[in-house]
Write a protein that holds these residues in place. Structure first.
Motif, PDB file in Angstrom:
ATOM      1  N   ILE A   1      59.191  51.483  26.606  1.00  0.00           N
ATOM      2  CA  ILE A   1      58.135  50.606  26.103  1.00  0.00           C
ATOM      3  C   ILE A   1      58.608  49.849  24.870  1.00  0.00           C
ATOM      4  O   ILE A   1      59.600  50.208  24.233  1.00  0.00           O
ATOM      5  CB  ILE A   1      56.863  51.404  25.729  1.00  0.00           C
ATOM      6  CG1 ILE A   1      57.151  52.320  24.521  1.00  0.00           C
ATOM      7  CG2 ILE A   1      56.340  52.197  26.917  1.00  0.00           C
ATOM      8  CD1 ILE A   1      55.910  52.841  23.835  1.00  0.00           C
ATOM      9  N   TYR A   2      57.869  48.803  24.541  1.00  0.00           N
ATOM     10  CA  TYR A   2      57.945  48.211  23.212  1.00  0.00           C
ATOM     11  C   TYR A   2      56.882  48.906  22.359  1.00  0.00           C
ATOM     12  O   TYR A   2      55.697  48.886  22.710  1.00  0.00           O
ATOM     13  CB  TYR A   2      57.657  46.711  23.253  1.00  0.00           C
ATOM     14  CG  TYR A   2      58.709  45.878  23.943  1.00  0.00           C
ATOM     15  CD1 TYR A   2      60.025  45.886  23.494  1.00  0.00           C
ATOM     16  CD2 TYR A   2      58.385  45.083  25.032  1.00  0.00           C
ATOM     17  CE1 TYR A   2      60.995  45.117  24.117  1.00  0.00           C
ATOM     18  CE2 TYR A   2      59.338  44.303  25.654  1.00  0.00           C
ATOM     19  CZ  TYR A   2      60.652  44.322  25.194  1.00  0.00           C
ATOM     20  OH  TYR A   2      61.605  43.561  25.815  1.00  0.00           O
ATOM     21  N   PRO A   3      57.247  49.505  21.245  1.00  0.00           N
ATOM     22  CA  PRO A   3      56.244  50.184  20.405  1.00  0.00           C
ATOM     23  C   PRO A   3      55.271  49.232  19.737  1.00  0.00           C
ATOM     24  O   PRO A   3      54.199  49.656  19.301  1.00  0.00           O
ATOM     25  CB  PRO A   3      57.087  50.910  19.356  1.00  0.00           C
ATOM     26  CG  PRO A   3      58.469  50.931  19.901  1.00  0.00           C
ATOM     27  CD  PRO A   3      58.600  49.723  20.764  1.00  0.00           C
ATOM     28  N   ARG A   4      55.651  47.961  19.653  1.00  0.00           N
ATOM     29  CA  ARG A   4      54.858  46.968  18.951  1.00  0.00           C
ATOM     30  C   ARG A   4      54.540  47.451  17.540  1.00  0.00           C
ATOM     31  O   ARG A   4      55.374  48.086  16.889  1.00  0.00           O
ATOM     32  CB  ARG A   4      53.621  46.596  19.775  1.00  0.00           C
ATOM     33  CG  ARG A   4      53.945  46.055  21.181  1.00  0.00           C
ATOM     34  CD  ARG A   4      54.763  44.781  21.178  1.00  0.00           C
ATOM     35  NE  ARG A   4      54.063  43.677  20.555  1.00  0.00           N
ATOM     36  CZ  ARG A   4      53.258  42.835  21.174  1.00  0.00           C
ATOM     37  NH1 ARG A   4      53.008  43.002  22.473  1.00  0.00           N
ATOM     38  NH2 ARG A   4      52.707  41.823  20.546  1.00  0.00           N
ATOM     39  N   SER A   5      53.355  47.229  17.043  1.00  0.00           N
ATOM     40  CA  SER A   5      53.069  47.561  15.641  1.00  0.00           C
ATOM     41  C   SER A   5      52.921  49.044  15.370  1.00  0.00           C
ATOM     42  O   SER A   5      52.782  49.444  14.212  1.00  0.00           O
ATOM     43  CB  SER A   5      51.802  46.836  15.180  1.00  0.00           C
ATOM     44  OG  SER A   5      52.041  45.461  15.036  1.00  0.00           O
ATOM     45  N   SER A   6      52.948  49.872  16.415  1.00  0.00           N
ATOM     46  CA  SER A   6      52.835  51.316  16.176  1.00  0.00           C
ATOM     47  C   SER A   6      54.023  51.872  15.412  1.00  0.00           C
ATOM     48  O   SER A   6      53.936  52.959  14.847  1.00  0.00           O
ATOM     49  CB  SER A   6      52.690  52.063  17.509  1.00  0.00           C
ATOM     50  OG  SER A   6      53.921  52.140  18.201  1.00  0.00           O
ATOM     51  N   CYS A   7      55.139  51.135  15.376  1.00  0.00           N
ATOM     52  CA  CYS A   7      56.350  51.655  14.718  1.00  0.00           C
ATOM     53  C   CYS A   7      56.579  51.022  13.350  1.00  0.00           C
ATOM     54  O   CYS A   7      57.700  51.064  12.827  1.00  0.00           O
ATOM     55  CB  CYS A   7      57.572  51.448  15.602  1.00  0.00           C
ATOM     56  SG  CYS A   7      58.098  49.727  15.770  1.00  0.00           S
ATOM     57  N   LYS A   8      55.547  50.466  12.731  1.00  0.00           N
ATOM     58  CA  LYS A   8      55.767  49.784  11.457  1.00  0.00           C
ATOM     59  C   LYS A   8      56.279  50.723  10.367  1.00  0.00           C
ATOM     60  O   LYS A   8      57.009  50.283   9.473  1.00  0.00           O
ATOM     61  CB  LYS A   8      54.488  49.084  11.005  1.00  0.00           C
ATOM     62  CG  LYS A   8      54.272  47.759  11.720  1.00  0.00           C
ATOM     63  CD  LYS A   8      53.039  47.035  11.241  1.00  0.00           C
ATOM     64  CE  LYS A   8      52.934  45.674  11.908  1.00  0.00           C
ATOM     65  NZ  LYS A   8      51.662  44.978  11.590  1.00  0.00           N
ATOM     66  N   MET A   9      55.909  52.001  10.427  1.00  0.00           N
ATOM     67  CA  MET A   9      56.442  52.933   9.432  1.00  0.00           C
ATOM     68  C   MET A   9      57.957  53.130   9.615  1.00  0.00           C
ATOM     69  O   MET A   9      58.667  53.460   8.670  1.00  0.00           O
ATOM     70  CB  MET A   9      55.688  54.269   9.468  1.00  0.00           C
ATOM     71  CG  MET A   9      55.991  55.173  10.638  1.00  0.00           C
ATOM     72  SD  MET A   9      55.493  54.504  12.256  1.00  0.00           S
ATOM     73  CE  MET A   9      53.718  54.483  12.092  1.00  0.00           C
ATOM     74  N   VAL A  10      58.455  52.925  10.822  1.00  0.00           N
ATOM     75  CA  VAL A  10      59.903  52.985  11.059  1.00  0.00           C
ATOM     76  C   VAL A  10      60.552  51.697  10.565  1.00  0.00           C
ATOM     77  O   VAL A  10      61.634  51.717   9.960  1.00  0.00           O
ATOM     78  CB  VAL A  10      60.205  53.223  12.541  1.00  0.00           C
ATOM     79  CG1 VAL A  10      61.712  53.290  12.770  1.00  0.00           C
ATOM     80  CG2 VAL A  10      59.542  54.504  13.035  1.00  0.00           C
ATOM     81  N   GLN A  11      59.897  50.564  10.812  1.00  0.00           N
ATOM     82  CA  GLN A  11      60.426  49.298  10.308  1.00  0.00           C
ATOM     83  C   GLN A  11      60.460  49.262   8.787  1.00  0.00           C
ATOM     84  O   GLN A  11      61.280  48.554   8.196  1.00  0.00           O
ATOM     85  CB  GLN A  11      59.590  48.141  10.856  1.00  0.00           C
ATOM     86  CG  GLN A  11      59.736  47.949  12.364  1.00  0.00           C
ATOM     87  CD  GLN A  11      58.786  46.899  12.908  1.00  0.00           C
ATOM     88  OE1 GLN A  11      57.578  46.977  12.708  1.00  0.00           O
ATOM     89  NE2 GLN A  11      59.321  45.909  13.602  1.00  0.00           N
ATOM     90  N   ALA A  12      59.584  50.043   8.147  1.00  0.00           N
ATOM     91  CA  ALA A  12      59.559  50.109   6.683  1.00  0.00           C
ATOM     92  C   ALA A  12      60.519  51.153   6.128  1.00  0.00           C
ATOM     93  O   ALA A  12      60.694  51.239   4.905  1.00  0.00           O
ATOM     94  CB  ALA A  12      58.143  50.413   6.198  1.00  0.00           C
ATOM     95  N   LEU A  13      61.131  51.943   6.983  1.00  0.00           N
ATOM     96  CA  LEU A  13      61.981  53.038   6.509  1.00  0.00           C
ATOM     97  C   LEU A  13      63.159  52.553   5.661  1.00  0.00           C
ATOM     98  O   LEU A  13      63.410  53.108   4.580  1.00  0.00           O
ATOM     99  CB  LEU A  13      62.458  53.863   7.702  1.00  0.00           C
ATOM    100  CG  LEU A  13      63.252  55.130   7.411  1.00  0.00           C
ATOM    101  CD1 LEU A  13      62.513  56.058   6.459  1.00  0.00           C
ATOM    102  CD2 LEU A  13      63.573  55.866   8.727  1.00  0.00           C
ATOM    103  N   PRO A  14      63.914  51.516   6.079  1.00  0.00           N
ATOM    104  CA  PRO A  14      65.024  51.061   5.220  1.00  0.00           C
ATOM    105  C   PRO A  14      64.558  50.568   3.852  1.00  0.00           C
ATOM    106  O   PRO A  14      65.289  50.682   2.870  1.00  0.00           O
ATOM    107  CB  PRO A  14      65.658  49.930   6.036  1.00  0.00           C
ATOM    108  CG  PRO A  14      65.261  50.204   7.445  1.00  0.00           C
ATOM    109  CD  PRO A  14      63.888  50.797   7.358  1.00  0.00           C
ATOM    110  N   LEU A  15      63.364  50.010   3.792  1.00  0.00           N
ATOM    111  CA  LEU A  15      62.804  49.544   2.519  1.00  0.00           C
ATOM    112  C   LEU A  15      62.759  50.679   1.506  1.00  0.00           C
ATOM    113  O   LEU A  15      63.162  50.520   0.342  1.00  0.00           O
ATOM    114  CB  LEU A  15      61.397  48.988   2.756  1.00  0.00           C
ATOM    115  CG  LEU A  15      60.505  48.770   1.528  1.00  0.00           C
ATOM    116  CD1 LEU A  15      61.043  47.626   0.682  1.00  0.00           C
ATOM    117  CD2 LEU A  15      59.060  48.508   1.958  1.00  0.00           C
ATOM    118  N   VAL A  16      62.277  51.848   1.936  1.00  0.00           N
ATOM    119  CA  VAL A  16      62.120  52.979   1.022  1.00  0.00           C
ATOM    120  C   VAL A  16      63.416  53.747   0.870  1.00  0.00           C
ATOM    121  O   VAL A  16      63.826  54.095  -0.247  1.00  0.00           O
ATOM    122  CB  VAL A  16      60.984  53.908   1.520  1.00  0.00           C
ATOM    123  CG1 VAL A  16      60.791  55.075   0.557  1.00  0.00           C
ATOM    124  CG2 VAL A  16      59.677  53.126   1.666  1.00  0.00           C
TER     125      VAL A  16
END
Length: 341
Positions: free
Chosen positions: A56-71
């Motif tokens: 699947i495409y997780p779409r916005s459900s994975c935003k905490m993963v997309q934010a991981l490099p930020l933190v």
């Protein structure tokens, strides 16, 4: 980098099982089928329905993963927990959301023009009315993903990349892909471009569930920088559910009801994930037909099943139970299908 995933819609439907039913009177009116998985951080599947290996495409459900490099990179140093929650958000563009994005951009020395998510009308009625009354046009800060993009811009300043940070070959998106593949435990077969113009990396549903279990078990006080970063993002979501979505939205409502027992995030096309810290579990589900009402009902059922929400909590009735018409007459109900949850 591989480009668009070649999975077909038939691949999503294959092996899907009934999960949510809509009844009117004594007759079954509609059925939503899908896939769901409950995972432990060691990769064990606790329970599953349908195909946990569906891609699947997780779409916005994975935003905490997309934010991981930020933190994890340290770029988020000095950001408030509410900003980290907003980086994981699909927000309604209320005044509070838009003002926080605007201030965040100003702190970076940027304006709305620095975003690459596109302008969108606000979901918040009060903000929509304000724009109409002042004859103003919506801007990019009104886009539901503008908090995530403010996070991307913060990481981009840290990395020293160019302005087109949504390009799949940009350092920001390369770091997102690396983090995504590491926490899901899978090499992504490709990506699609999301509604906010950022790449969205595909994975198996069980990979997404594994990532959520790893977030669920992360500790802010021990471990490596990734472990701490995952815990900070999860805890920020639970501490600021209003920033993650907004009033009358499922993510905010369910997290308020869970009261620290779960962090949840929905995505377009009926993807929904949950992190349960007490149980150390991650949940991921996908409704095959993309019906959001079904993903909200299914997640509500799973949160009850695993003790994150009291079945007697009034929020449950918003997603499961009696259906009422405009005269407040009970005309049917939303149920979990037999055999699910």
């Amino acid at each position: 980098m591989p480009k668009q995933d070649k999975a077909t819609p038939a691949g999503i439907a294959k092996g899907a099982v009934p999960m949510v039913e809509l009844w009117r009177g004594d007759r079954l009116e509609s059925v939503h089928q899908g896939h769901a998985v409950v995972m432990r951080a060691d990769g064990e599947i606790v329970e599953s329905w349908g195909r946990p290996d569906v891609v699947i495409y997780p779409r916005s459900s994975c935003k905490m993963v997309q934010a991981l490099p930020l933190v994890e990179s340290g770029a988020a140093k000095g950001l408030a927990a509410s900003q980290l929650a907003l980086a994981c958000a699909s927000h309604q563009a209320s005044a509070a959301h838009v003002q926080m994005v605007t201030r965040w951009l100003a702190d970076l020395g940027l304006s709305d023009d620095g975003l690459r998510c596109g302008a969108a009308p606000p979901g918040d009625q009060a903000e929509r009315d304000r724009l109409i009354c002042t004859h103003a046009e919506p801007c990019q800060s009104h886009h539901e993903c503008s908090g995530k993009h403010a996070g991307f811009l913060t990481l981009n300043r840290h990395l020293g990349g160019g302005s087109e940070y949504v390009d799949p070959d940009h350092p920001v998106q390369r770091s997102v892909r690396a983090a995504f593949e590491e926490v899901t435990g899978q090499t992504s077969p490709g990506y699609g471009i999301d509604g906010c113009s950022a790449p969205n990396f595909a994975t198996e549903l069980q990979g997404l569930g594994l990532a959520m279990a790893r977030y669920a078990t992360a500790k802010d006080t021990a471990g490596d920088s990734r472990n701490r970063a995952m815990a900070q993002l999860r805890d920020a979501m639970m501490a600021h559910p209003d920033m993650v979505a907004g009033h009358a939205k499922a993510c905010t409502n369910l997290m308020r009801a869970a009261n620290g027992r779960a962090a949840v995030k929905t995505g377009a096309e009926a993807v929904f994930v949950a992190m349960l810290p007490k149980q150390g579990l991650g949940i991921a589900l996908k409704i095959a037909d993309g019906g959001i009402r079904a993903s909200e009902a299914a997640m509500t059922g799973l949160l009850q099943r695993y003790g994150a929400i009291d079945p007697a909590d009034p929020v449950v009735a918003q997603y499961l139970g009696p259906l009422r018409n405009r005269r407040n007459l009970v005309v049917g109900d939303t149920r979990l299908a037999a055999g699910f949850a």
